[in-house]
Design a protein around this motif. Structure first.
Motif, mmCIF file in Angstrom:
data_model
loop_
_atom_site.group_PDB
_atom_site.id
_atom_site.type_symbol
_atom_site.label_atom_id
_atom_site.label_comp_id
_atom_site.label_asym_id
_atom_site.label_seq_id
_atom_site.Cartn_x
_atom_site.Cartn_y
_atom_site.Cartn_z
ATOM 1 N N VAL A 12 0.826 -1.201 0.000
ATOM 2 C CA VAL A 12 0.000 0.000 0.000
ATOM 3 C C VAL A 12 0.867 1.261 0.000
ATOM 4 N N ILE A 13 1.955 1.251 0.735
ATOM 5 C CA ILE A 13 2.863 2.406 0.737
ATOM 6 C C ILE A 13 3.461 2.608 -0.649
ATOM 7 N N ARG A 14 3.882 1.531 -1.286
ATOM 8 C CA ARG A 14 4.439 1.625 -2.639
ATOM 9 C C ARG A 14 3.408 2.273 -3.586
ATOM 10 N N ALA A 15 2.162 1.827 -3.522
ATOM 11 C CA ALA A 15 1.119 2.386 -4.374
ATOM 12 C C ALA A 15 0.875 3.862 -4.058
ATOM 13 N N CYS A 16 0.865 4.202 -2.786
ATOM 14 C CA CYS A 16 0.665 5.596 -2.373
ATOM 15 C C CYS A 16 1.777 6.484 -2.922
ATOM 16 N N LEU A 17 3.015 6.076 -2.752
ATOM 17 C CA LEU A 17 4.148 6.875 -3.214
ATOM 18 C C LEU A 17 4.186 6.959 -4.736
ATOM 19 N N ALA A 18 3.932 5.838 -5.403
ATOM 20 C CA ALA A 18 3.984 5.807 -6.870
ATOM 21 C C ALA A 18 2.862 6.615 -7.503
ATOM 22 N N SER A 19 1.796 6.882 -6.770
ATOM 23 C CA SER A 19 0.679 7.642 -7.327
ATOM 24 C C SER A 19 0.858 9.154 -7.175
ATOM 25 N N ASP A 20 1.914 9.582 -6.487
ATOM 26 C CA ASP A 20 2.140 11.012 -6.294
ATOM 27 C C ASP A 20 3.026 11.545 -7.431
ATOM 28 N N ALA A 21 2.444 12.373 -8.287
ATOM 29 C CA ALA A 21 3.152 12.869 -9.473
ATOM 30 C C ALA A 21 4.388 13.683 -9.122
ATOM 31 N N THR A 22 4.330 14.458 -8.053
ATOM 32 C CA THR A 22 5.482 15.278 -7.659
ATOM 33 C C THR A 22 6.656 14.393 -7.235
ATOM 34 N N LEU A 23 6.372 13.372 -6.451
ATOM 35 C CA LEU A 23 7.428 12.460 -6.005
ATOM 36 C C LEU A 23 7.997 11.676 -7.182
ATOM 37 N N VAL A 24 7.137 11.154 -8.040
ATOM 38 C CA VAL A 24 7.592 10.385 -9.200
ATOM 39 C C VAL A 24 8.461 11.260 -10.104
ATOM 40 N N ALA A 25 8.089 12.520 -10.282
ATOM 41 C CA ALA A 25 8.904 13.440 -11.089
ATOM 42 C C ALA A 25 10.266 13.674 -10.440
ATOM 43 N N ALA A 26 10.303 13.830 -9.122
ATOM 44 C CA ALA A 26 11.567 14.048 -8.413
ATOM 45 C C ALA A 26 12.490 12.831 -8.537
ATOM 46 N N LEU A 27 11.894 11.636 -8.606
ATOM 47 C CA LEU A 27 12.673 10.401 -8.734
ATOM 48 C C LEU A 27 13.021 10.092 -10.195
ATOM 49 N N GLY A 28 12.374 10.755 -11.131
ATOM 50 C CA GLY A 28 12.576 10.438 -12.542
ATOM 51 C C GLY A 28 11.882 9.147 -12.926
ATOM 52 N N GLY A 29 10.802 8.814 -12.231
ATOM 53 C CA GLY A 29 10.039 7.587 -12.466
ATOM 54 C C GLY A 29 9.654 6.979 -11.131
ATOM 55 N N ALA A 30 8.815 5.974 -11.180
ATOM 56 C CA ALA A 30 8.362 5.309 -9.943
ATOM 57 C C ALA A 30 9.419 4.297 -9.501
#
Length: 136
Positions: A12-30
């Protein structure tokens, strides 16, 4: 499907983090891993250590988890890792996550620790969380 509170909460944490566009952009992907694949490009997140202890009461079975999410960066200094870490804390601290087969009673950020690895090439921040769950 696993009933382990550690696996259920991580999913569930993985899904929560991967669904946040700002975080995914900062990481350069999920890029959220249990173990980083060979050649993984930083920055990325790792599910690190986790411990589980019984938190049952007379009326329900429960568990307390202490777990770490690590941010790995190769930028000089720790600014990138700290910024990403702050995003993760904002997303997870007291988040009302819905778990399969468990009820999340509480999820809180406890501590953060920065460090350098591999001759200073990698900066890392370890974010420690505490979660308590009850089995449904």
């Amino acid at each position: 499907m696993s009933r382990s509170p550690i696996i259920v909460l991580r999913r569930v944490i993985r899904a929560c983090l991967a669904s946040d566009a700002t975080l995914v952009a900062a990481l350069g992907g999920a890029k959220i891993y249990d173990e980083a694949p060979r050649g993984a490009e930083a920055p990325y997140l790792l599910f690190a250590e986790a411990s589980l202890r019984d938190w049952s009461t007379t009326g329900s079975r429960g568990a307390e988890q202490i777990f770490t999410v690590s941010v790995v960066s190769i930028e000089r200094g720790v600014a990138q890792a700290l910024t990403i870490g702050e995003q993760i804390v904002a997303l997870l601290d007291e988040a009302p996550l819905i778990l399969d087969g468990h009820h999340l009673v509480d999820l809180r950020h406890q501590a953060s620790e920065t460090r350098r690895e591999r001759n200073g090439r990698f900066a890392r921040i370890d974010l420690r969380f505490r979660a308590t769950t009850e089995s449904l």
